[in-house]
Design an enzyme around this catalytic site. Structure first.
Site, PDB file in Angstrom:
ATOM      1  N   LYS A   1       5.235   4.638   8.399  1.00  6.99           N
ATOM      2  CA  LYS A   1       4.993   5.728   7.452  1.00  6.99           C
ATOM      3  C   LYS A   1       4.643   7.030   8.168  1.00  6.99           C
ATOM      4  O   LYS A   1       4.894   8.112   7.648  1.00  6.99           O
ATOM      5  CB  LYS A   1       3.844   5.369   6.518  1.00  6.99           C
ATOM      6  CG  LYS A   1       3.957   4.026   5.855  1.00  6.99           C
ATOM      7  CD  LYS A   1       4.987   4.006   4.779  1.00  6.99           C
ATOM      8  CE  LYS A   1       5.047   2.636   4.144  1.00  6.99           C
ATOM      9  NZ  LYS A   1       5.867   2.594   2.959  1.00  6.99           N
TER      10      LYS A   1
HETATM   11  C1  PLP Z   1       4.596  -2.414   7.280  1.00  7.96           C
HETATM   12  C2  PLP Z   1       5.588  -2.194   6.179  1.00  7.96           C
HETATM   13  N1  PLP Z   1       6.790  -2.756   6.291  1.00  7.96           N
HETATM   14  C3  PLP Z   1       7.719  -2.601   5.334  1.00  7.96           C
HETATM   15  C4  PLP Z   1       7.471  -1.867   4.183  1.00  7.96           C
HETATM   16  C5  PLP Z   1       8.539  -1.711   3.168  1.00  7.96           C
HETATM   17  O1  PLP Z   1       9.105  -0.424   3.235  1.00  7.96           O
HETATM   18  P1  PLP Z   1       9.782   0.226   1.965  1.00  7.96           P
HETATM   19  O2  PLP Z   1       8.739   0.284   0.909  1.00  7.96           O
HETATM   20  O3  PLP Z   1      10.220   1.575   2.407  1.00  7.96           O
HETATM   21  O4  PLP Z   1      10.891  -0.668   1.567  1.00  7.96           O
HETATM   22  C6  PLP Z   1       6.203  -1.281   4.026  1.00  7.96           C
HETATM   23  C7  PLP Z   1       5.820  -0.485   2.835  1.00  7.96           C
HETATM   24  O5  PLP Z   1       6.484   0.264   2.276  1.00  7.96           O
HETATM   25  C8  PLP Z   1       5.259  -1.419   5.062  1.00  7.96           C
HETATM   26  O6  PLP Z   1       4.079  -0.810   4.980  1.00  7.96           O
HETATM   27  N1  LIG Z   2       4.337  -0.371   1.449  1.00 13.44           N
HETATM   28  C1  LIG Z   2       3.961   0.885   0.918  1.00 13.44           C
HETATM   29  C2  LIG Z   2       4.157   0.982  -0.554  1.00 13.44           C
HETATM   30  C3  LIG Z   2       4.414   2.386  -0.956  1.00 13.44           C
HETATM   31  O1  LIG Z   2       5.684   2.717  -0.569  1.00 13.44           O
HETATM   32  P1  LIG Z   2       6.242   4.168  -0.349  1.00 13.44           P
HETATM   33  O2  LIG Z   2       7.099   4.045   0.841  1.00 13.44           O
HETATM   34  O3  LIG Z   2       6.967   4.502  -1.583  1.00 13.44           O
HETATM   35  O4  LIG Z   2       5.125   5.131  -0.128  1.00 13.44           O
HETATM   36  C4  LIG Z   2       2.555   1.199   1.384  1.00 13.44           C
HETATM   37  O5  LIG Z   2       2.212   0.777   2.463  1.00 13.44           O
HETATM   38  O6  LIG Z   2       1.791   1.829   0.715  1.00 13.44           O
END
Ligand code: PLP
Ligand SMILES: N[C@@H](CCOP(=O)(O)O)C(=O)O
Length: 466
Positions: free
Chosen positions: A112
């Protein structure tokens, strides 16, 4: 570049307005009105460039009209200067076919940071151009929250309210949010799941009086700028592995469908992506949707991959829009139906469009543990459980001989130490800069998951528009 809503009735906006708006006013998500295309020569020219320069080339077409290339470079330099690895997102080889793309070298140890460090810079730049204040409302299953808070803590023109599901994030994730003591940071634990938190955030946006009064904005991947920044590392990795001369496949541990949608965007831009694997845990709505066309919400099950304990994947709407032929009004009807019945069938066009690039797999806890062990025993790599979901799916992928498969390593193993310890017997230490995380004092509110409780809390603390 102009952006249009997936539901067809919100006004088209430029990049600056889309970034500050977050969600479209008709409840849809913004997408570029068309995909910029990179020629093979454009992709070849990315070879040998730093991460920042790659980011500038890949994102420049999306920010035209809002930022000059020099401004974009300045913001990327500031954002990626905080990463602890010089390559920002390095590749690590596991065997002749499998690679990890390490996305966790940012300040809060998850992928993120790649987007949120830039988003923090973008907010600051755009707010400096207008006499305005933003109220960010966000939902997190653990990682978005800490990355967003790190990116905006202490910024004068922003307040952030971050909702997490009580007891359903790891201790490290919770503490990374709740120990940040800045006056503009407000953490809220809700009695419910991540899906409940996300629904509350969308409800705040969909209340025009509330959303206008407090000038709401988003840090979740409903905000287009989040995804745009994530497109970059698909280019960066593929070029290092031989693109455009060679195709590359990616396996992506998936929850809200943001990260893997960024891979889809890279492919629409011309990157030779052989396949995108959508790897889910047992919360498998996306696997069911892609395999059988059945997008129906189940009960959220708590797993050792809490960040992916999600049953409603916001960004799937962007895929349904684009792969299904970009019919905004029809999609608005389809989504309205889903919001009422919590179930929908994908149309044939949506299924056919998605099948061109995506495959999917549901990975249970045993398969996830086996993947952690395989990486550890075979390549000496300690990986986090989310990455392991991606790797387990990657190992079942069918691609042509010679196509490398890159699994996105989305979090540092120390964020999920208990699960890693169970699989390997090793407890990965936190980086030294976070060594005192468990000694810091926490502060957060606990609230019921109701619109009334959350909006009352926000309204008491946020700055209304003048
Ligand atoms: C460590 C981790 N892996 C994978 C994901 C999944 O990613 P996305 O929500 O973009 O599909 C998340 C949260 O979004 C996450 O925090
Ligand atoms: N896994 C995410 C969930 C939120 O997803 P986002 O990519 O739409 O912000 C988290 O860690 O909060």
């Amino acid at each position: 570049m102009q952006y249009v809503s997936t539901r067809g009735s919100a006004p088209a906006l430029g990049f600056e307005d889309v970034t500050l708006a977050g969600l479209a006013s008709d409840g849809g998500l913004y997408v570029p009105e068309s995909w910029p295309r990179f020629s093979e020569a454009d992709i070849r020219a990315l070879a040998g460039l730093s991460y920042v320069e790659t980011a500038v080339r890949v994102m420049a077409p999306y920010v035209t009209g809002s930022l000059s290339e020099d401004e974009l470079r300045e913001l990327c330099t500031a954002a990626y200067g905080r990463f602890s690895h010089k390559a920002v997102t390095p590749l690590v080889q596991l065997d002749h076919q499998h690679w990890l793309l390490e996305l966790f070298h940012g300040p809060t140890l998850a992928f993120k940071d790649v987007a949120l460090q830039l988003l923090g810079q973008l907010f600051e730049r755009f707010l400096s151009r207008r006499d305005d204040h933003l109220t960010i409302v966000g939902a997190t299953s653990g990682d978005t929250g800490s990355a967003a808070i790190d990116a905006v803590a202490g910024r004068e023109k922003i307040d952030i309210f971050m909702l997490h599901p009580e007891g359903r994030v790891s201790d490290v994730q919770r503490r990374q949010m709740t120990t940040v003591r800045a006056p503009n940071v407000h953490n809220i634990a809700i009695e419910g799941s991540f899906d409940d938190a996300q629904a509350l955030v969308k409800a705040m946006f969909n209340d025009p009086a509330f959303s206008t009064k407090f000038n709401l904005s988003a840090v979740n991947s409903i905000n287009w700028a989040r995804l745009m920044a994530q497109v970059v590392y698909y280019f960066y990795a593929a070029v290092r592995l031989g693109a455009p001369e060679r195709q590359v496949a990616f396996s992506v541990p998936t929850g809200n469908f943001g990260d893997v949608f960024a891979g889809y965007v890279a492919a629409q831009m011309g990157l030779p992506v052989a396949k995108l694997m959508v790897a889910t845990n047992v919360n498998d709505i996306l696997h069911r949707a892609l395999a059988d066309g059945d997008y129906s919400q189940g009960q959220v099950v708590q797993t050792s991959t809490p960040s992916m304990d999600i049953q409603i994947s916001s960004n799937f709407e962007r895929l349904l829009f684009d792969a299904g032929g970009r019919g905004g009004p029809a999609l608005a009807e389809q989504m309205k139906g889903f919001e009422t019945s919590r179930a929908m069938r994908l149309t044939n066009a949506q299924r056919a469009g998605a099948a061109k690039l995506f495959s999917s797999a549901r990975v249970d806890g045993d398969a996830m543990n086996m993947a952690i062990r395989w990486a550890f025993d075979g390549a000496g790599q300690v990986i986090d459980p989310h990455t392991a979901v991606g790797l387990a799916a990657a190992r079942g992928m069918e691609v042509e001989a010679g196509v490398p498969i890159v699994t996105l390593a989305t979090a540092h193993p120390a964020k999920f130490r208990e699960a890693v310890e169970r699989a390997t017997g090793l407890r990965p230490p936190l980086p030294t800069r976070m060594g005192d995380l468990f000694a810091r004092e926490e502060a957060y509110a606990k609230l019921p998951a109701t619109f009334e409780a959350i909006t009352a809390y926000v309204a008491e603390r946020a700055t209304p528009r003048a």
